[in-house]
Design a protein around this motif. Structure first.
Motif, PDB file in Angstrom:
ATOM      1  N   GLU A   1     -13.244  30.750  30.309  1.00  0.00           N
ATOM      2  CA  GLU A   1     -13.578  30.889  29.117  1.00  0.00           C
ATOM      3  C   GLU A   1     -14.061  29.841  28.415  1.00  0.00           C
ATOM      4  OE1 GLU A   1     -11.219  33.575  26.107  1.00  0.00           O
ATOM      5  OE2 GLU A   1     -10.404  31.487  26.107  1.00  0.00           O
TER       6      GLU A   1
ATOM      7  N   GLU B   1     -14.571  27.600  25.210  1.00  0.00           N
ATOM      8  CA  GLU B   1     -13.733  27.089  24.357  1.00  0.00           C
ATOM      9  C   GLU B   1     -14.797  26.365  23.359  1.00  0.00           C
ATOM     10  OE1 GLU B   1     -11.410  29.104  26.065  1.00  0.00           O
ATOM     11  OE2 GLU B   1     -10.506  28.366  24.185  1.00  0.00           O
TER      12      GLU B   1
ATOM     13  N   THR C   1      -5.455  37.676  23.606  1.00  0.00           N
ATOM     14  CA  THR C   1      -4.964  36.492  24.464  1.00  0.00           C
ATOM     15  C   THR C   1      -3.703  35.915  23.479  1.00  0.00           C
ATOM     16  OG1 THR C   1      -7.051  36.128  25.179  1.00  0.00           O
ATOM     17  CG2 THR C   1      -5.533  34.345  25.268  1.00  0.00           C
TER      18      THR C   1
ATOM     19  N   THR D   1      -9.508  27.470  30.857  1.00  0.00           N
ATOM     20  CA  THR D   1     -10.427  27.064  29.888  1.00  0.00           C
ATOM     21  C   THR D   1     -11.446  26.302  30.111  1.00  0.00           C
ATOM     22  OG1 THR D   1      -8.790  25.683  29.030  1.00  0.00           O
ATOM     23  CG2 THR D   1      -8.815  27.695  27.739  1.00  0.00           C
TER      24      THR D   1
ATOM     25  N   ARG E   1      -7.579  35.873  19.981  1.00  0.00           N
ATOM     26  CA  ARG E   1      -6.412  35.174  20.512  1.00  0.00           C
ATOM     27  C   ARG E   1      -5.649  34.709  19.256  1.00  0.00           C
ATOM     28  NH1 ARG E   1      -6.727  29.059  23.221  1.00  0.00           N
ATOM     29  NH2 ARG E   1      -5.912  28.108  21.501  1.00  0.00           N
TER      30      ARG E   1
ATOM     31  N   ALA F   1     -10.105  32.293  18.157  1.00  0.00           N
ATOM     32  CA  ALA F   1      -8.955  31.765  17.855  1.00  0.00           C
ATOM     33  C   ALA F   1      -8.947  30.975  16.692  1.00  0.00           C
ATOM     34  CB  ALA F   1      -8.660  30.749  19.227  1.00  0.00           C
TER      35      ALA F   1
ATOM     36  N   HIS G   1      -2.590  32.509  27.523  1.00  0.00           N
ATOM     37  CA  HIS G   1      -3.283  31.285  27.447  1.00  0.00           C
ATOM     38  C   HIS G   1      -2.057  30.318  27.504  1.00  0.00           C
ATOM     39  CE1 HIS G   1      -5.786  27.572  26.595  1.00  0.00           C
ATOM     40  NE2 HIS G   1      -4.907  27.384  25.718  1.00  0.00           N
TER      41      HIS G   1
ATOM     42  N   SER H   1     -14.448  35.859  21.954  1.00  0.00           N
ATOM     43  CA  SER H   1     -12.997  35.992  21.245  1.00  0.00           C
ATOM     44  C   SER H   1     -13.039  35.017  20.186  1.00  0.00           C
ATOM     45  CB  SER H   1     -12.056  35.607  22.315  1.00  0.00           C
ATOM     46  OG  SER H   1     -10.678  35.973  21.931  1.00  0.00           O
TER      47      SER H   1
ATOM     48  N   SER I   1     -15.186  31.502  23.843  1.00  0.00           N
ATOM     49  CA  SER I   1     -14.042  31.574  22.634  1.00  0.00           C
ATOM     50  C   SER I   1     -14.413  30.665  21.616  1.00  0.00           C
ATOM     51  CB  SER I   1     -12.508  31.415  23.280  1.00  0.00           C
ATOM     52  OG  SER I   1     -11.582  30.919  22.375  1.00  0.00           O
TER      53      SER I   1
END
Ligand code: KMH
Ligand code: ZN
Length: 275
Positions: A142, A144, A7, A106, A223, A202, A46, A200, A170
């Motif tokens: 997703e 977060e 991402t 998100t 990401r 970030a 994103h 994922s 995420s």
């Protein structure tokens, strides 16, 4: 191991050109950054919207212009709009781009300090309401999670049927006020989610590439982007989002992990199932 979904968070709401002149503001700048990031290997974008002067906006009409322009050059890419917006925006303002029925969005899963006097507010009722709106509109979300408590919140709401499967986590780690992104944090979070979930990472700032490397090795996704990190290496500003994506692609190659196309990402994230 599944192919790697990359991402790219091309602009965010907080970083400015004063920090790195490559941060895109205008629609043309966003299209250029998006195109090159997708060429480099990103399958999801994103997106935050900005006005030409860089101020963040959640205006659906601005998002529509950005998304249409991006889809002209990369029609297959998965668009994930932010419902986080910028600190201080109202709940309703943050939900505005959902009227465009983006493929993904998100869902921020808890409140946290966001540096200085800033608080990024996501109450339990906000989370439940945002999830309900997205479910009604058929938008895939997703999750977060900025710390472990956010994962616990998700799991509680899943049990109550208020957050639906599949759970795409995420781990957003390294925000000033959230959880750090050390290896021990990564393993703690990874081991805290059900085995049928995807995740994922970030990594914010210095954590971007160390977390990416762990995630590549342990079956997660990644990401990267100027929203999260402005540097290609310590003290060296990135010249583009694509450069950050390219670094992850090289890492994935090193560990023998192939890169997912948008079509493959849709299968891995189960975006094609009846909504
Ligand atoms: N800009 C942050 C306050 C998201 O996109 O959902 C929130 C954020 C999270 O960026
Ligand atoms: Zn964001």
């Amino acid at each position: 191991m599944e192919k790697l979904i990359i991402t790219c968070a091309i602009t965010g709401a907080e970083v400015k050109k004063e920090h790195n002149s490559a941060v895109p503001y205008t629609i043309d700048e966003m299209v250029n950054e998006a195109f090159l990031a997708v060429q480099a290997g990103a399958s999801i974008l994103h997106l935050h919207a900005r006005n030409d002067d860089g101020t963040p906006t959640q205006s659906a009409s601005r998002y529509a212009q950005i998304i249409q322009a991006i889809q002209k050059v990369v029609p297959d890419v998965i668009i994930q709009v932010s419902t986080g917006g910028a600190v201080g925006m109202s709940r309703m303002e943050r939900l505005d781009p959902l009227s465009l029925h983006p493929e993904m969005a998100t869902l921020d899963c808890g409140t946290l300090n966001f540096g200085g006097d800033d608080i990024f507010i996501n109450t339990e009722n906000d989370i439940i309401y945002f999830a309900q709106v997205m479910q009604e509109l058929g938008i895939h979300y997703e999750l977060e999670c900025f710390e472990k408590g956010h994962i616990d919140t998700v799991l509680r709401l899943v049990k109550k049927g208020l957050i639906t499967q599949p759970n795409r986590f995420s781990f957003v780690l390294g925000v000033n006020g959230g959880m750090s992104g050390e290896a021990r944090d990564f393993f703690f979070l990874k081991d805290s989610i059900p085995s049928n979930s995807t995740f994922s990472v970030a990594g914010i700032g210095k954590y971007e590439f160390s977390l990416a490397e762990l995630s590549i090795q342990h079956g997660g996704h990644v990401r990267v982007g100027l929203e999260d990190n402005l540097y290609i290496e310590k003290g060296v500003l990135a010249t583009s989002n694509a450069q950050l994506v390219e670094k992850v692609v090289q890492m994935a190659k090193h560990y023998g992990r192939e890169i997912a196309t948008p079509k493959e990402a849709r299968r891995i994230y189960k975006l094609e199932e009846v909504k």
